[in-house]
Design a protein around this motif. Structure first.
Motif, PDB file in Angstrom:
ATOM      1  N   VAL A   1       2.398  -8.157  -3.709  1.00  0.00           N
ATOM      2  CA  VAL A   1       3.360  -8.129  -2.610  1.00  0.00           C
ATOM      3  C   VAL A   1       4.299  -6.959  -2.856  1.00  0.00           C
ATOM      4  CG1 VAL A   1       5.131  -9.413  -1.365  1.00  0.00           C
ATOM      5  CG2 VAL A   1       3.193 -10.633  -2.388  1.00  0.00           C
ATOM      6  N   THR A   2       3.971  -5.828  -2.277  1.00  0.00           N
ATOM      7  CA  THR A   2       4.712  -4.608  -2.568  1.00  0.00           C
ATOM      8  C   THR A   2       4.505  -3.573  -1.469  1.00  0.00           C
ATOM      9  OG1 THR A   2       4.949  -2.780  -4.150  1.00  0.00           O
ATOM     10  CG2 THR A   2       2.753  -3.738  -3.919  1.00  0.00           C
ATOM     11  N   LEU A   3       5.504  -2.716  -1.300  1.00  0.00           N
ATOM     12  CA  LEU A   3       5.333  -1.537  -0.459  1.00  0.00           C
ATOM     13  C   LEU A   3       4.560  -0.459  -1.199  1.00  0.00           C
ATOM     14  CD1 LEU A   3       8.940  -1.297   1.052  1.00  0.00           C
ATOM     15  CD2 LEU A   3       6.876  -2.159   2.184  1.00  0.00           C
ATOM     16  N   GLY A   4       4.459  -0.584  -2.513  1.00  0.00           N
ATOM     17  CA  GLY A   4       3.770   0.385  -3.346  1.00  0.00           C
ATOM     18  C   GLY A   4       2.279   0.125  -3.409  1.00  0.00           C
ATOM     19  N   ARG A   5       1.636   0.181  -2.254  1.00  0.00           N
ATOM     20  CA  ARG A   5       0.183   0.018  -2.164  1.00  0.00           C
ATOM     21  C   ARG A   5      -0.392   1.213  -1.423  1.00  0.00           C
ATOM     22  NH1 ARG A   5      -0.165  -5.775   0.291  1.00  0.00           N
ATOM     23  NH2 ARG A   5      -1.095  -4.521   1.928  1.00  0.00           N
ATOM     24  N   ALA A   6      -1.680   1.461  -1.659  1.00  0.00           N
ATOM     25  CA  ALA A   6      -2.294   2.635  -1.030  1.00  0.00           C
ATOM     26  C   ALA A   6      -3.710   2.351  -0.553  1.00  0.00           C
ATOM     27  CB  ALA A   6      -2.299   3.797  -2.027  1.00  0.00           C
ATOM     28  N   ASN A   7      -4.007   1.105  -0.203  1.00  0.00           N
ATOM     29  CA  ASN A   7      -5.360   0.750   0.244  1.00  0.00           C
ATOM     30  C   ASN A   7      -5.482   0.834   1.766  1.00  0.00           C
ATOM     31  OD1 ASN A   7      -3.594  -1.430   0.423  1.00  0.00           O
ATOM     32  ND2 ASN A   7      -5.185  -2.967   0.087  1.00  0.00           N
ATOM     33  N   PHE A   8      -4.977   1.922   2.311  1.00  0.00           N
ATOM     34  CA  PHE A   8      -5.030   2.156   3.756  1.00  0.00           C
ATOM     35  C   PHE A   8      -4.907   3.661   3.996  1.00  0.00           C
ATOM     36  CE2 PHE A   8      -0.788   1.027   2.318  1.00  0.00           C
ATOM     37  CZ  PHE A   8      -0.050   2.138   2.697  1.00  0.00           C
TER      38      PHE A   8
ATOM     39  N   SER B   1       5.264   1.754 -11.291  1.00  0.00           N
ATOM     40  CA  SER B   1       5.655   1.197 -12.590  1.00  0.00           C
ATOM     41  C   SER B   1       6.262   2.255 -13.492  1.00  0.00           C
ATOM     42  CB  SER B   1       4.444   0.559 -13.277  1.00  0.00           C
ATOM     43  OG  SER B   1       3.487   1.545 -13.596  1.00  0.00           O
ATOM     44  N   GLY B   2       6.946   1.755 -14.519  1.00  0.00           N
ATOM     45  CA  GLY B   2       7.586   2.653 -15.453  1.00  0.00           C
ATOM     46  C   GLY B   2       7.594   2.101 -16.862  1.00  0.00           C
ATOM     47  N   ILE B   3       8.225   2.848 -17.735  1.00  0.00           N
ATOM     48  CA  ILE B   3       8.430   2.406 -19.114  1.00  0.00           C
ATOM     49  C   ILE B   3       9.376   1.221 -19.133  1.00  0.00           C
ATOM     50  CG2 ILE B   3       9.362   3.100 -21.351  1.00  0.00           C
ATOM     51  CD1 ILE B   3       8.522   6.007 -20.608  1.00  0.00           C
ATOM     52  N   ARG B   4      10.408   1.297 -18.307  1.00  0.00           N
ATOM     53  CA  ARG B   4      11.395   0.219 -18.214  1.00  0.00           C
ATOM     54  C   ARG B   4      10.915  -0.846 -17.221  1.00  0.00           C
ATOM     55  NH1 ARG B   4      16.628   1.425 -20.135  1.00  0.00           N
ATOM     56  NH2 ARG B   4      17.555   0.060 -18.562  1.00  0.00           N
ATOM     57  N   ASP B   5      11.255  -2.089 -17.515  1.00  0.00           N
ATOM     58  CA  ASP B   5      10.755  -3.199 -16.699  1.00  0.00           C
ATOM     59  C   ASP B   5      11.316  -3.208 -15.283  1.00  0.00           C
ATOM     60  OD1 ASP B   5       9.275  -4.032 -18.851  1.00  0.00           O
ATOM     61  OD2 ASP B   5      10.596  -5.688 -19.395  1.00  0.00           O
ATOM     62  N   GLU B   6      12.554  -2.742 -15.104  1.00  0.00           N
ATOM     63  CA  GLU B   6      13.162  -2.836 -13.777  1.00  0.00           C
ATOM     64  C   GLU B   6      12.758  -1.683 -12.857  1.00  0.00           C
ATOM     65  OE1 GLU B   6      16.181  -0.088 -15.817  1.00  0.00           O
ATOM     66  OE2 GLU B   6      14.781  -1.678 -16.382  1.00  0.00           O
ATOM     67  N   THR B   7      12.196  -0.631 -13.423  1.00  0.00           N
ATOM     68  CA  THR B   7      11.853   0.561 -12.635  1.00  0.00           C
ATOM     69  C   THR B   7      10.938   0.224 -11.459  1.00  0.00           C
ATOM     70  OG1 THR B   7      12.172   2.128 -14.446  1.00  0.00           O
ATOM     71  CG2 THR B   7      10.572   2.732 -12.751  1.00  0.00           C
ATOM     72  N   GLY B   8      11.273   0.757 -10.292  1.00  0.00           N
ATOM     73  CA  GLY B   8      10.424   0.632  -9.109  1.00  0.00           C
ATOM     74  C   GLY B   8      10.435  -0.729  -8.438  1.00  0.00           C
TER      75      GLY B   8
ATOM     76  N   TYR C   1      10.412  -1.628  -4.548  1.00  0.00           N
ATOM     77  CA  TYR C   1       9.206  -1.623  -3.725  1.00  0.00           C
ATOM     78  C   TYR C   1       8.546  -2.996  -3.663  1.00  0.00           C
ATOM     79  CZ  TYR C   1       9.211   3.476  -3.450  1.00  0.00           C
ATOM     80  OH  TYR C   1       9.534   4.773  -3.183  1.00  0.00           O
ATOM     81  N   GLY C   2       8.813  -3.836  -4.644  1.00  0.00           N
ATOM     82  CA  GLY C   2       8.177  -5.151  -4.703  1.00  0.00           C
ATOM     83  C   GLY C   2       7.504  -5.368  -6.039  1.00  0.00           C
TER      84      GLY C   2
ATOM     85  N   PHE D   1      11.750   9.316   5.680  1.00  0.00           N
ATOM     86  CA  PHE D   1      12.468   8.078   5.961  1.00  0.00           C
ATOM     87  C   PHE D   1      13.186   7.570   4.719  1.00  0.00           C
ATOM     88  CE2 PHE D   1      12.476   3.409   5.749  1.00  0.00           C
ATOM     89  CZ  PHE D   1      13.343   3.136   6.792  1.00  0.00           C
ATOM     90  N   LEU D   2      12.500   7.602   3.567  1.00  0.00           N
ATOM     91  CA  LEU D   2      13.123   7.143   2.326  1.00  0.00           C
ATOM     92  C   LEU D   2      14.313   8.016   1.959  1.00  0.00           C
ATOM     93  CD1 LEU D   2       9.978   6.285   0.188  1.00  0.00           C
ATOM     94  CD2 LEU D   2      11.614   4.672   1.185  1.00  0.00           C
ATOM     95  N   ALA D   3      14.164   9.328   2.118  1.00  0.00           N
ATOM     96  CA  ALA D   3      15.281  10.230   1.822  1.00  0.00           C
ATOM     97  C   ALA D   3      16.473   9.920   2.721  1.00  0.00           C
ATOM     98  CB  ALA D   3      14.842  11.688   1.976  1.00  0.00           C
ATOM     99  N   PHE D   4      16.219   9.727   4.005  1.00  0.00           N
ATOM    100  CA  PHE D   4      17.290   9.385   4.936  1.00  0.00           C
ATOM    101  C   PHE D   4      17.947   8.054   4.545  1.00  0.00           C
ATOM    102  CE2 PHE D   4      18.481   6.852   8.675  1.00  0.00           C
ATOM    103  CZ  PHE D   4      19.520   7.627   9.177  1.00  0.00           C
ATOM    104  N   LEU D   5      17.119   7.062   4.210  1.00  0.00           N
ATOM    105  CA  LEU D   5      17.643   5.747   3.859  1.00  0.00           C
ATOM    106  C   LEU D   5      18.516   5.815   2.618  1.00  0.00           C
ATOM    107  CD1 LEU D   5      17.660   2.654   4.248  1.00  0.00           C
ATOM    108  CD2 LEU D   5      15.571   2.565   2.859  1.00  0.00           C
ATOM    109  N   PHE D   6      18.030   6.466   1.563  1.00  0.00           N
ATOM    110  CA  PHE D   6      18.789   6.518   0.317  1.00  0.00           C
ATOM    111  C   PHE D   6      20.045   7.357   0.454  1.00  0.00           C
ATOM    112  CE2 PHE D   6      14.465   5.804  -1.850  1.00  0.00           C
ATOM    113  CZ  PHE D   6      14.616   4.439  -1.748  1.00  0.00           C
TER     114      PHE D   6
END
Length: 313
Positions: free
Chosen positions: A50-57, A114-121, A124-125, A303-308
């Motif tokens: 359950v994440t926005l960080g998917r690329a199967n489309f 994902s990242g080295i740190r657990d909270e990273t990313g 996105y979900g 969109f992400l740049a505008f949002l952040f």
């Protein structure tokens, strides 16, 4: 043209550095290949999360033979090309779907965001952190042990495998340089943050070694300040085409990573760790590859740049 042809010239260098003295013709260079990392290597592990960080489309996979598979790319990833050059039977399957038969040939544990740190990313979900990737790898080692019959046979098999690890980019672009959502930017200077990351990374690489990895290639971070999203977020503070203060912070991390690799080789003498200098061999001459827009990513970057940026106000 796939992602490799457009952005990187790393694979020939990797093969030269890592396998020049071990070349064979016709047969695979290694019997198995295990992959750890983030969206640069993910081949489908995020598909059912359950994440926005998917690329199967689409448009992901539009130039890949099987279409969208979960690769964050229009074609092959760097690890796909490496698998081809190593003469492996096929691309390495994602751990989420790999069978017992195929796991002897390796598995791809990488997870987008994902990242080295657990909270990273986490904004996105769901994702699979480096710590969780290592846990999955330990389960895979148990499966291999069961197939081969004992620990000795499993460790002997794994000692012949190639391992690549490419992680840390999201600890910057989706953590440290996203102060709207994460506190690390106010908690650490860039030098302190690099040290914190390297200390955690060191423990993770030791875990990999403890469970059989002996031939390990570690990718340094690329010039993240040249990414379209970062240029869109911070470009106004720089007179160049890249956000140089981000590149400078990444270079601090890379310098420490080189020293980490040297230390691993000095202390773990039955293993070989190789550092791959991504910043040094990447090309960011966008125009040379036909790109006309440098501050807007293909997949929601503007969109992400505008949002952040709106969250900063």
């Amino acid at each position: 043209m796939d992602c490799m042809g457009k952005m990187w010239r790393v694979v020939p260098v990797l093969l030269l550095v890592f396998y020049l003295q071990h070349c064979a013709h016709g047969e695979p260079e290694v019997p198995c290949y295990f992959i750890f990392g983030d969206s640069l290597s993910d081949s489908g592990n995020n598909n059912k999360l359950v994440t926005l960080g998917r690329a199967n489309f689409p448009p992901n996979g539009i130039d890949f033979p099987n279409g969208p598979t979960g690769r964050f790319c229009n074609g092959r990833t760097i690890v796909d090309v490496l698998a081809e050059l190593l003469k492996l039977e096929d691309y390495i399957q994602p751990y989420a779907t790999v069978s017992d038969y195929r796991i002897l040939q390796g598995a791809n544990f990488a997870s987008g965001s994902s990242g080295i740190r657990d909270e990273t990313g986490r904004h996105y979900g769901d994702l699979i952190t480096m710590k969780e990737q290592l846990k999955n790898y330990q389960i895979a080692v148990s499966r291999i042990t069961n197939i081969l019959g004992n620990d000795t046979a499993a460790m002997d098999h794994l000692s012949k495998c190639l391992f690549t690890v490419g992680i840390g980019s999201h600890d910057y672009i989706n953590n440290y340089y996203l102060p709207q959502l994460y506190p690390t930017n106010s908690e650490y200077t860039p030098v302190q943050y690099a040290s914190v990351l390297i200390n955690q990374y060191f423990q993770q690489l030791k875990t990999l070694y403890k469970h059989g990895a002996r031939k390990v290639a570690i990718f340094g971070l690329g010039r993240l300040g040249c990414m379209p999203l970062e240029v869109g977020l911070y470009g106004e503070v720089s007179d160049t085409e890249c956000v140089e203060f981000i590149n400078d912070a990444v270079q601090v991390f890379n310098d420490r990573l080189v020293r980490l690799v040297d230390g691993l080789n000095a202390n773990l003498t039955d293993a070989h760790f190789t550092y791959i200098n991504m910043s040094g061999i990447q090309s960011f001459d966008a125009a040379a590859f036909g790109f006309r827009v440098r501050n807007n990513g293909c997949c929601g970057g503007s969109f992400l740049a505008f949002l952040f940026r709106s969250m900063q106000q």
